[in-house]
Scaffold this motif. Sequence first.
Motif, PDB file in Angstrom:
ATOM      1  N   HIS A  64       0.817  -1.217   0.000  1.00  0.00           N
ATOM      2  CA  HIS A  64       0.000   0.000   0.000  1.00  0.00           C
ATOM      3  C   HIS A  64       0.849   1.265   0.000  1.00  0.00           C
ATOM      4  CE1 HIS A  64      -4.185  -1.466   0.487  1.00  0.00           C
ATOM      5  NE2 HIS A  64      -3.592  -2.518   1.029  1.00  0.00           N
ATOM      6  N   ASP A  65       2.156   1.134   0.172  1.00  0.00           N
ATOM      7  CA  ASP A  65       3.027   2.302   0.217  1.00  0.00           C
ATOM      8  C   ASP A  65       3.526   2.676  -1.164  1.00  0.00           C
ATOM      9  OD1 ASP A  65       3.145   2.743   3.101  1.00  0.00           O
ATOM     10  OD2 ASP A  65       4.239   0.837   3.184  1.00  0.00           O
ATOM     11  N   GLU A  66       3.754   3.978  -1.337  1.00  0.00           N
ATOM     12  CA  GLU A  66       4.441   4.466  -2.524  1.00  0.00           C
ATOM     13  C   GLU A  66       5.886   4.694  -2.114  1.00  0.00           C
ATOM     14  OE1 GLU A  66       5.971   7.424  -4.050  1.00  0.00           O
ATOM     15  OE2 GLU A  66       6.130   5.923  -5.644  1.00  0.00           O
ATOM     16  N   ASN A  67       6.774   3.860  -2.633  1.00  0.00           N
ATOM     17  CA  ASN A  67       8.131   3.756  -2.107  1.00  0.00           C
ATOM     18  C   ASN A  67       8.882   5.088  -2.125  1.00  0.00           C
ATOM     19  OD1 ASN A  67      10.447   2.573  -1.066  1.00  0.00           O
ATOM     20  ND2 ASN A  67      10.459   0.876  -2.500  1.00  0.00           N
ATOM     21  N   THR A 104       8.127  -5.781  -2.316  1.00  0.00           N
ATOM     22  CA  THR A 104       6.990  -5.250  -3.058  1.00  0.00           C
ATOM     23  C   THR A 104       7.178  -5.373  -4.569  1.00  0.00           C
ATOM     24  OG1 THR A 104       7.906  -2.998  -3.044  1.00  0.00           O
ATOM     25  CG2 THR A 104       6.443  -3.607  -1.225  1.00  0.00           C
ATOM     26  N   ILE A 105       6.040  -5.446  -5.263  1.00  0.00           N
ATOM     27  CA  ILE A 105       5.978  -5.365  -6.720  1.00  0.00           C
ATOM     28  C   ILE A 105       5.121  -4.145  -7.038  1.00  0.00           C
ATOM     29  CG2 ILE A 105       5.313  -6.493  -8.870  1.00  0.00           C
ATOM     30  CD1 ILE A 105       5.355  -9.154  -7.356  1.00  0.00           C
ATOM     31  N   GLU A 106       5.662  -3.188  -7.757  1.00  0.00           N
ATOM     32  CA  GLU A 106       4.940  -1.938  -8.008  1.00  0.00           C
ATOM     33  C   GLU A 106       3.571  -2.199  -8.627  1.00  0.00           C
ATOM     34  OE1 GLU A 106       5.590   2.439 -10.139  1.00  0.00           O
ATOM     35  OE2 GLU A 106       7.116   0.860 -10.327  1.00  0.00           O
ATOM     36  N   GLY A 107       2.535  -1.655  -8.005  1.00  0.00           N
ATOM     37  CA  GLY A 107       1.181  -1.745  -8.538  1.00  0.00           C
ATOM     38  C   GLY A 107       0.460  -3.043  -8.252  1.00  0.00           C
ATOM     39  N   LYS A 108       1.073  -3.958  -7.478  1.00  0.00           N
ATOM     40  CA  LYS A 108       0.451  -5.250  -7.201  1.00  0.00           C
ATOM     41  C   LYS A 108       0.431  -5.533  -5.698  1.00  0.00           C
ATOM     42  CE  LYS A 108       1.617  -7.437 -11.613  1.00  0.00           C
ATOM     43  NZ  LYS A 108       2.225  -8.625 -12.275  1.00  0.00           N
ATOM     44  N   PRO A 109      -0.608  -6.221  -5.219  1.00  0.00           N
ATOM     45  CA  PRO A 109      -0.656  -6.548  -3.790  1.00  0.00           C
ATOM     46  C   PRO A 109       0.278  -7.685  -3.395  1.00  0.00           C
ATOM     47  CG  PRO A 109      -2.614  -7.398  -4.896  1.00  0.00           C
ATOM     48  CD  PRO A 109      -1.868  -6.568  -5.912  1.00  0.00           C
ATOM     49  N   ALA A 110       0.618  -8.556  -4.336  1.00  0.00           N
ATOM     50  CA  ALA A 110       1.506  -9.679  -4.038  1.00  0.00           C
ATOM     51  C   ALA A 110       2.951  -9.197  -3.946  1.00  0.00           C
ATOM     52  CB  ALA A 110       1.379 -10.760  -5.100  1.00  0.00           C
ATOM     53  N   GLY A 111       3.820 -10.064  -3.457  1.00  0.00           N
ATOM     54  CA  GLY A 111       5.222  -9.715  -3.313  1.00  0.00           C
ATOM     55  C   GLY A 111       6.140 -10.652  -4.078  1.00  0.00           C
TER      56      GLY A 111
END
Length: 285
Positions: free
Chosen positions: A102-105, A136-143
């Motif tokens: 949910h964070d914007e890095n 994190t993977i940008e734009g995705k809830p999975a990692g």
Amino acid sequence: MDRESTLTNFSSTYTEKQQGCIQLLQITDTHLFASDEGQLLGVNTSKSFEAVIELAINNDHHADLMLMTGDISQDNSVESYHRFAKQSQALGLPCHFVPGNHDENYMMHQALQGKQLFPQKHVIFDNWHIVMLDSTIEGKPAGRVEEDQFEFVDQVIQSYPEKHLLVVMHHHPIPVGCRWLDQHWVQNGDEFLARVGAYSQVKGIVWGHVHQEVNEVYKGQHGNIPLLATPSTCIQFTPKSNHFALDGLQPGYRLLQLQSDGSIRTTVYRVKGERFSPEHEASGY
């Protein structure tokens, strides 16, 4: 330039307050908003975070460090990160953090500035060190754990082979038994565990993301490795639920006690009573 020198800009060094035992507070998934009235599924996340901080202060652990394992913000506002910085100051602890889905890095690192906030991903103590991985993977809830993160783990172990290692991340590297939530785990979790489990120095893996307590064990090549997930400071997900469901358990945090022999003692503490009640009829967020 040797390996240790290349880590200088990514490392912070501390001396534990209690000889032979490092005490860490893990705080995770605050989901803060720009407004102090912001609610996530019926829970005011600023007030629930404040309650968790008060609980930790009252428990008086004499902790050395705070680990924040992601999903600091819910609305990706600068103000929400400033809110975290301001509220966490009450603990009086240095805080190292990783991003959640949910964070914007970039915004997170720009906004989280202060004398107690540290972006360094390698934390060094006398007998232990800690790596903070970005799953994190940008734009995705999975990692996912990318190759550069594996290389980072290898680099710190090669530089400090005599120290025990704690690995910290946001996403869960094992399924937790919630079918809806396990879609959003570390996509290469099996590979991740096999690779880090091959190091004798790795003594524990800690994460957030799942909004529930998990205490499992992975059988690594050199012995059992504790796998630990920590409750959110706001809403809780119902364990072993195939569909999205909220639990009535209260917000909390985890205390990690890293012993000089490489063992870990740990306890989860929750806010008492029924102060924070979520919208149980919610079907997602």
